[in-house]
Design an enzyme around this catalytic site. Structure first.
Site, mmCIF file in Angstrom:
data_model
loop_
_atom_site.group_PDB
_atom_site.id
_atom_site.type_symbol
_atom_site.label_atom_id
_atom_site.label_comp_id
_atom_site.label_asym_id
_atom_site.label_seq_id
_atom_site.Cartn_x
_atom_site.Cartn_y
_atom_site.Cartn_z
ATOM 1 N N GLU A 18 0.122 -17.035 -22.200
ATOM 2 C CA GLU A 18 1.142 -17.536 -23.129
ATOM 3 C C GLU A 18 0.578 -17.447 -24.537
ATOM 4 O O GLU A 18 -0.513 -17.967 -24.827
ATOM 5 C CB GLU A 18 1.530 -18.981 -22.784
ATOM 6 C CG GLU A 18 2.497 -19.544 -23.814
ATOM 7 C CD GLU A 18 3.237 -20.798 -23.355
ATOM 8 O OE1 GLU A 18 3.526 -20.931 -22.162
ATOM 9 O OE2 GLU A 18 3.534 -21.633 -24.223
ATOM 10 N N HIS B 299 10.940 -24.658 -13.076
ATOM 11 C CA HIS B 299 10.147 -25.647 -12.350
ATOM 12 C C HIS B 299 11.092 -26.284 -11.340
ATOM 13 O O HIS B 299 12.273 -26.473 -11.640
ATOM 14 C CB HIS B 299 9.671 -26.783 -13.257
ATOM 15 C CG HIS B 299 8.776 -26.389 -14.385
ATOM 16 N ND1 HIS B 299 9.246 -26.015 -15.612
ATOM 17 C CD2 HIS B 299 7.434 -26.371 -14.474
ATOM 18 C CE1 HIS B 299 8.226 -25.763 -16.410
ATOM 19 N NE2 HIS B 299 7.108 -25.970 -15.751
#
Ligand code: XUL
Ligand code: CO
Length: 496
Positions: free
Chosen positions: A328, A161
């Protein structure tokens, strides 16, 4: 002046909303003299860290992981724990090198920003290279540790990120300058090591401005801020040669419908994503855009609930050709599905782009982000990947963290080795199953009645009700065969 908690924390741990709050508190604890005193510098390297002065040029010339060798494949019978037993990067399985099936990636935020803090407790991890600050100098040193880690592991991709890798500034301009400075360090290390980002993303959930959402915030200025952040994160991902870009909407959802205009928020989200598609094309970024579904946490309801919900959103707003999905496994189970279900739903709709390889705990109901070590689960995951012909340009990102109680530097290696070996073992098992063919045969047999003239008519969409009624009158009561579930389970098991 003490820095605001969100300026110092930035260590995102994929936690519950409440955990994130505690993480913020815990991060300020991290700056207190008591905890800072627990920071250590390896005596043998004589490097400057801790109170002295955060790193200058030449800081930490030595190894960050002395004593950890380059991790090699040594085979399943070897007892060395710092070696691969099943993952043999260059070995060809089912027509492809293992490294090309897997395309493993280290998640910067878990491995290098995870503190071990949880809802009830302070951080437990005090890595030798950390000096307790959130300075630019610390960010640079951490980046160097990260690249040494990947090189030793033999993993040539990473995920980040924007806010994990560089500290926030006081303004967007200052924040972007910080990011640029760290990105230059990363670029140099990438060029030296040939390691590239699997994907980049913008952290649109930690800062208080995003408390009501980013693209779905009711505040137009927040929407614009998020757009500016994504613009920069796309540029940086492109500059670093990233192959994908992820949207995980941790706060794109609601806490109560009583104060929410759901239609308006979803329309805004679609416009936001369309703007990202347009900008991606404008800057010539050819990477895949991925949406990562999750049902809730930190919001009570997240709009990208699961693969099917995300698919219908993409279809409604005409975005299907522009996005794929990052499944995920721990998010899959939170939504009440198995990881295999989510992977298959993505695959059969041409949307399987990437996997955040982790797992939850059957006794705990939240996103624990553990390394996947269940061989049966890994075999199911790999069967979808093989049917998909691989994941490239996507891959496996280890969106997984050490347990709070695992505090040795060595544990970072052991966790990744174990996660990689488990998936490698899954791939080997799929090869065994395919070679044997019995399970595929069982499935084919179940549907063989459709391999008939009338079956073909139905599958071509031409089975009208009158024709079918005529057939029933001719055939009489159908005989129905056994589902053979236990046999299927037995055949699957025999490959593990
Ligand atoms: C949160 C999560 C994120 C995304 C990237 O649960 O999985 O780390 O993968 O923002
Ligand atoms: Co994830």
């Amino acid at each position: 002046m003490s820095p605001s908690p969100w300026l110092v924390s930035l260590a995102f741990n994929s936690m519950k909303c409440v955990e994130l709050l505690l993480l913020l508190l815990a991060s300020s604890v991290c700056l207190s003299p008591t905890i800072a005193a627990q920071q250590t510098c390896p005596a043998d390297l004589n490097s400057k860290c801790g109170d002295d002065a955060p790193s200058g040029p030449g800081d930490w010339e030595g190894e960050f992981f002395p004593g950890i060798p380059k991790i090699k494949y040594e085979g399943p019978t070897n007892k060395n724990t710092l070696a691969y037993k099943w993952y043999n990067a260059e070995e060809v399985i089912l027509g492809k090198k293992m490294k090309d099936w897997m395309r493993f990636s280290v998640a910067f935020w878990h491995t290098f920003r995870g503190t071990g803090g949880d809802v009830f407790g302070a951080p437990t991890k005090f890595w030798p290279w950390e000096d307790g600050t959130n300075s630019l100098a610390m960010a640079k040193r951490r980046m160097r540790a990260h690249f040494e880690f990947m090189e030793k592991l033999g993993v040539d991709r990473w995920c980040f990120h924007d806010r994990d890798i560089a500290p926030d500034g006081k303004t967007l301009t200052e924040t972007n300058e910080n990011l640029d400075e760290i990105v230059e360090v990363a670029k140099k290390l990438q060029d030296e090591t040939n390691i590239k980002p699997l994907w980049g993303t913008a952290q649109l959930f930690m800062h208080p401005r995003y408390m009501h959402g980013a693209a779905t915030s009711p505040e137009v200025k927040v929407y614009a801020y998020a757009a500016a952040q994504v613009k920069k994160a796309l540029e940086v991902t492109h500059y670093l040669g990233g192959e994908n870009y992820v949207f995980w909407g941790g706060r794109e959802g609601y806490q109560t419908l009583l104060n929410t205009d759901m239609k308006r928020e979803l329309d805004h989200l679609a416009n936001f994503l369309q703007a990202a598609v347009d900008y991606k094309k404008k800057i010539g970024f050819n990477g895949t855009l991925l949406i990562e579904p999750k049902p809730q946490e930190p919001t009570k309801h997240q709009y990208d609930w699961d693969v099917a919900t995300t698919f219908s959103f993409l279809q409604k707003y005409g975005l299907t050709g522009e996005f794929k999905i990052n499944v995920e496994c721990n998010h899959a189970t939170l939504s009440g599905h198995s990881c295999h279900h989510e992977l298959e739903t993505a695959r059969i709709n041409g949307l399987l782009g990437n996997i955040d390889a982790n797992t939850g705990d059957p006794q705990i109901g939240w996103d624990t982000d553990q390394f996947l070590t269940d061989i049966s689960e890994a075999t199911l995951v790999m069967s979808s990947v093989v049917k998909n012909g691989g994941l490239a340009p996507g891959g496996f990102n280890f969106d997984a963290k050490l347990r709070r109680e695992s505090t040795d530097v060595e544990d970072l290696f052991l966790a990744h080795i174990s996660g990689m070996d488990t998936l490698a073992r899954g791939l080997r098992n799929v090869a065994k199953l395919m070679e044997d063919g019995s399970l595929d045969g069982l499935v084919r047999k179940r549907y063989q009645s459709f391999d008939s003239e009338i079956g073909a008519t139905i599958e071509a969409g031409k089975g009208d009700l009158e024709t079918l009624e005529k057939k029933v009158l001719e055939w009489g009561e159908p005989t129905v065969s056994s589902g053979k579930q236990e046999l299927a389970e037995m055949l699957f098991q025999s490959a593990l």
